[in-house]
Enzyme design. Structure first.
Site, mmCIF file in Angstrom:
data_model
loop_
_atom_site.group_PDB
_atom_site.id
_atom_site.type_symbol
_atom_site.label_atom_id
_atom_site.label_comp_id
_atom_site.label_asym_id
_atom_site.label_seq_id
_atom_site.Cartn_x
_atom_site.Cartn_y
_atom_site.Cartn_z
ATOM 1 C CB ILE A 162 -0.953 -0.023 1.206
ATOM 2 C CG1 ILE A 162 -1.998 -1.142 1.026
ATOM 3 C CG2 ILE A 162 -1.647 1.315 1.400
ATOM 4 C CD1 ILE A 162 -2.924 -1.325 2.216
ATOM 5 C CG ASP A 163 4.272 2.241 2.844
ATOM 6 O OD1 ASP A 163 3.567 3.143 3.319
ATOM 7 O OD2 ASP A 163 5.011 1.529 3.534
#
Length: 828
Positions: A588-589
């Protein structure tokens, strides 16, 4: 002015499955007029997810198989700014709607193609590129994380549409950046192969450092090394992983039987805050705490509290004490306490629970939309937005304003036309754009690293006294800080602040990751920045912020916390008793960093038309929804939440599943042909009439295991069936590796490309994915060199800020600036 950030733009959306429609939704969410082009009989993808991705769009039915339909499409293109499509390579050309034809109709058009694999790649271009085929061939299902490797579980199927999510973010940002350069470059055609986007999105899982020091390896990695050296099997049970998990980076069970995920492992002070919230003050005081940037030979103890991971002597007692404390309260209470104390942690939730979460709804991270087919519908929210766009959460297609269109037409009238075939590389889309990067860890730095490839000049500013340990700052920074210059400043002192203000005054963009409270405490409030530089754009990402304020907007968080909060961990692990992080680092980063680039693209477009700066936003939680877009909706009468989950999942059903062939694992995808596909293969024809998915899957597994993968590929050739061997990210990297010392690699043809930085200043080579997900025909793309050592450019930056030699020396001596955190690039 009542117009929205992109309300001066018209977009034609030919997208038919996930990535294409998602790009159209992202642009519509920011005000663009998006016209969905449907075939007679309606969209080919009939699903509530497609209805969600169609929000804010208008629909036009065209039969592109007829001359009249094609001409109408060209007429629309002549009056539009963007065309989006994600057909297989060559389809648009055969329809007479390829890039050259579109540019002939409209020299200023920006067209976006989202094929599964690169259209110029002779090995992969013709593969039927179903989402899971892309994932399987790239390596998403193989060696998926440390837990699965230790348990000997391989492959690990997941239904998350990562390739489409990364591809959509790249597609949306590249379209917006290309629009901003039309006055210099004219129109452009952009290809974003989804497999290339996936490989870039999972970059931290294929990063390889020569002679990687053991001090950075987690207990799970060390256990893998031990077992490999001793020839021991990988057969741990899930319960056995407990002793190998870092105490500050794991799930704990609470009094209500719900898991609570803690990520407090690498930022100075977070570990102590977590222990103090739990009432473990004495334990916190007993743990060693010293400079994490010392070489290990200089450590006064075998680990440091501010440095991941916790040492073996203290791991069990810290974890046991934390678990005992968590069992004294329910997860909701701990969530409130951790949030108030600025200690990163969140309760585990299912996706359905997140869609009903009070904060998600209040903040606009989840939207309630009146859908014509499904009624009141909860949907994933925006993935990128501008803070002052009051209509960001209104998903009705509104009237198209005409106040900005004449200005845009005037700009385009002066734009260079260029040859119809798009040849002749021009400038980078962001040439001349100056960025001050104040971010750390992964998501934030991804913004600047992405902007640098398009020509932006990025100055990365970090504190003199590092707040992030070397694992997150240096090891991950090998990728995240490429293409930047680095300066170290003490922003708490007058001299450091003065230099930063000068940088901001001359910049176009400032990037930062943090909550509104953290932003304002740093002196980066929108009002203060506007006073310094009215045209400045601040790009801000955080964990749980949204278009509106909510009760958890100022809670801290990281990638894994967004996974836990939005339901990713429970789906991947299989339930509340066995939650697992989606095991690729930065899942997700990295996507959040890409989404922040999308929001910047919209802000630059608005500034181009109005001269206004402003605040562009993205959030980890919103990106957590984006990777679940296929099922991130709810409404009365919705079907069951029965997407594949857990450690035993191999696919959706018998026709979309991992199977073992005679020579290894492969993915078999026949979601549209289904039984008809089996009927045309003599060796499988008798299975075409079987009923019962489990029975058919078992029979197919037995039959497919009798022959090698290449034979099945040959048998099914010529149809829509996709069969590929299961790759691994490391094998994909190694097969596409080139040396930096050989010069800039060709990144426009092969689907995959990685670079070995073999002249790296840290004294080790490092393998990293090349930036080749975005392939414009005309604009330049920069392949960045190595990331500088932190502080390497401090003097040069100070000189640009007006400091003479004596002033620089004085600042460095006083500690208001610095030229490094450690003697080595990578402390050992």
């Amino acid at each position: 002015m009542t117009s929205r950030p992109l309300s001066h733009l018209r977009v034609l959306d030919f997208g038919h499955f996930l990535a294409g429609p998602m790009v159209g939704m992202i642009l519509a969410d920011m005000g663009a007029e998006v016209i969905r082009i449907d075939p007679p009989g309606g969209p080919r993808w009939k699903d509530p997810a497609f209805d969600m991705l169609s929000r804010g769009k208008r629909s036009v039915v065209l039969d592109l198989k007829t001359a009249d339909g094609r001409q109408k499409a060209l007429d629309l293109a002549a009056r539009s700014d963007v065309v989006i499509e994600n057909f297989r390579p060559g389809v648009m050309e055969r329809l007479g709607l390829g890039p050259a034809a579109l540019r002939q109709a409209n020299p200023a058009i920006v067209s976006l193609s989202l094929p599964g694999f690169a259209s110029a790649d002779p090995e992969f271009a013709d593969l039927p590129a179903w989402e899971a085929v892309i994932a399987a061939r790239t390596g998403q299902f193989t060696d998926m994380g440390l837990n699965r490797r230790l348990m000997g579980i391989n492959p690990s199927f997941t239904p998350l549409g990562l390739a489409s999510a990364y591809g959509a973010a790249f597609g949306a940002m590249s379209v917006l950046f290309a629009l901003g350069a039309r006055d210099r470059n004219g129109g452009d055609h952009i290809e974003v192969p989804l497999a290339s986007a996936l490989f870039e999105g999972l970059v931290y899982n294929s990063e390889q450092v020569e002679a990687y020091p053991d001090r950075y390896k987690s207990p799970r990695e060390l256990e893998l090394d031990r077992r490999a050296a001793a020839g021991l099997p990988l057969d741990l049970a899930f319960a056995d992983l407990w002793s190998l998990l870092d105490p500050f980076y794991r799930t704990y069970m609470c009094a209500d039987g719900r898991g609570f995920y803690v990520v407090s492992c690498s930022i100075k002070g977070h570990q102590r805050r977590a222990l103090e919230v739990l009432g473990l003050h004495a334990l916190a005081e007993s743990l060693p705490d010293f400079d994490a940037y010392l070489d290990r030979s200089e450590w006064p103890a075998d680990w440091a509290l501010r440095n991941f991971p916790v040492g073996p002597a203290d791991r069990a007692r810290v974890a046991d004490a934390m678990q005992a404390a968590f069992l004294t309260r329910p997860s909701t209470e701990w969530e409130a306490l951790f949030g108030a104390a600025k200690a990163p942690g969140t309760a585990q939730r299912t996706s359905a629970e997140w869609l009903a979460d009070p904060h998600a709804l209040a903040a606009g991270l989840v939207l309630e939309v009146d859908d014509p087919r499904h009624g009141r519908m909860r949907q994933m929210g925006n993935v990128a937005w501008l803070a002052d766009d009051a209509a960001a959460t209104d998903k009705r297609p509104g009237p198209v304003p005409d106040d900005l269109r004449p200005k845009l037409d005037a700009i385009l009238a002066e734009a260079p036309r260029g040859p119809a075939d798009g040849s002749g590389a021009q400038t980078g889309w962001l040439d001349g754009v100056k960025v001050v990067d104040l971010t750390n860890v992964i998501a934030g730095p991804t913004i600047g690293a992405t902007l640098a490839r398009f020509g932006a000049k990025v100055t990365h500013v970090q504190p003199v006294d590092p707040s992030v340990d070397p694992w997150n700052a240096v090891v991950f920074g090998l990728q995240a800080q490429r293409g930047k210059e680095s300066v170290l400043l003490d922003l708490s002192c007058q001299d450091g602040r003065r230099v930063l203000d000068k940088l901001i005054a001359g910049a176009d963009v400032v990037t930062m990751n943090g909550t509104d409270a953290q932003r304002d405490a740093l002196g980066l409030s929108p009002d203060r920045l506007a006073a310094i530089n009215p045209a400045l754009i601040l790009v801000q990402l955080d964990a749980f912020g949204g278009p509106r304020r909510g009760p958890k907007s100022d809670h801290l968080g990281y990638d894994d916390l967004a996974q836990a909060a939005t339901g990713v961990m429970l789906r991947f692990g299989g339930g509340m008793e066995t939650p697992e992080e989606h095991a690729h680092f930065g899942t997700i980063d990295v996507l959040t960093g890409f989404c922040a680039c999308v929001s910047l693209g919209a802000a630059l477009e608005r500034r181009r038309m109005t001269g206004r700066g402003g605040l562009a936003r993205a959030a980890l939680a919103a990106a957590g929804e984006m990777i679940q877009a296929q099922f991130m909706y709810d409404f009365a009468g919705r079907g069951p939440w029965n997407e594949p989950s857990g450690r035993e999942a191999l696919g959706w059903d018998a026709f979309y599943r991992c199977y073992r062939a005679a020579d290894g694992w492969m993915f078999f995808a026949a979601p549209t042909e289904r039984a008809a596909a089996l009927a045309r293969i003599p060796a499988l024809a008798d299975l075409a009439t079987m009923s019962g998915d489990a029975e058919l899957a078992a029979a197919l597994a037995e039959r497919l295991a009798t022959r090698p993968i290449a034979d099945w590929v040959a048998d099914f050739a010529g149809g829509s069936v996709g069969i590929v061997p299961l790759g691994s990210l490391h094998a994909t990297r190694d097969a596409s590796l080139v040396l930096e010392s050989d010069g800039p690699p060709d990144i426009r043809k092969a689907t995959f490309r990685a670079v070995r930085h073999d002249r790296h200043p840290m004294g080790r080579w490092v393998d990293l994915v090349a930036p080749n997900a975005v392939r414009p025909e005309r604009a330049a793309i920069i392949v960045p060199g190595h990331a500088p050592k932190y502080g390497a450019d401090t003097r040069e930056v100070l000189q640009r800020a007006g400091c003479d030699s004596d002033q620089m020396d004085a600042m460095i001596q006083a500690g208001s600036a610095s030229e490094g955190w450690s003697s080595r690039y990578l402390p050992e």
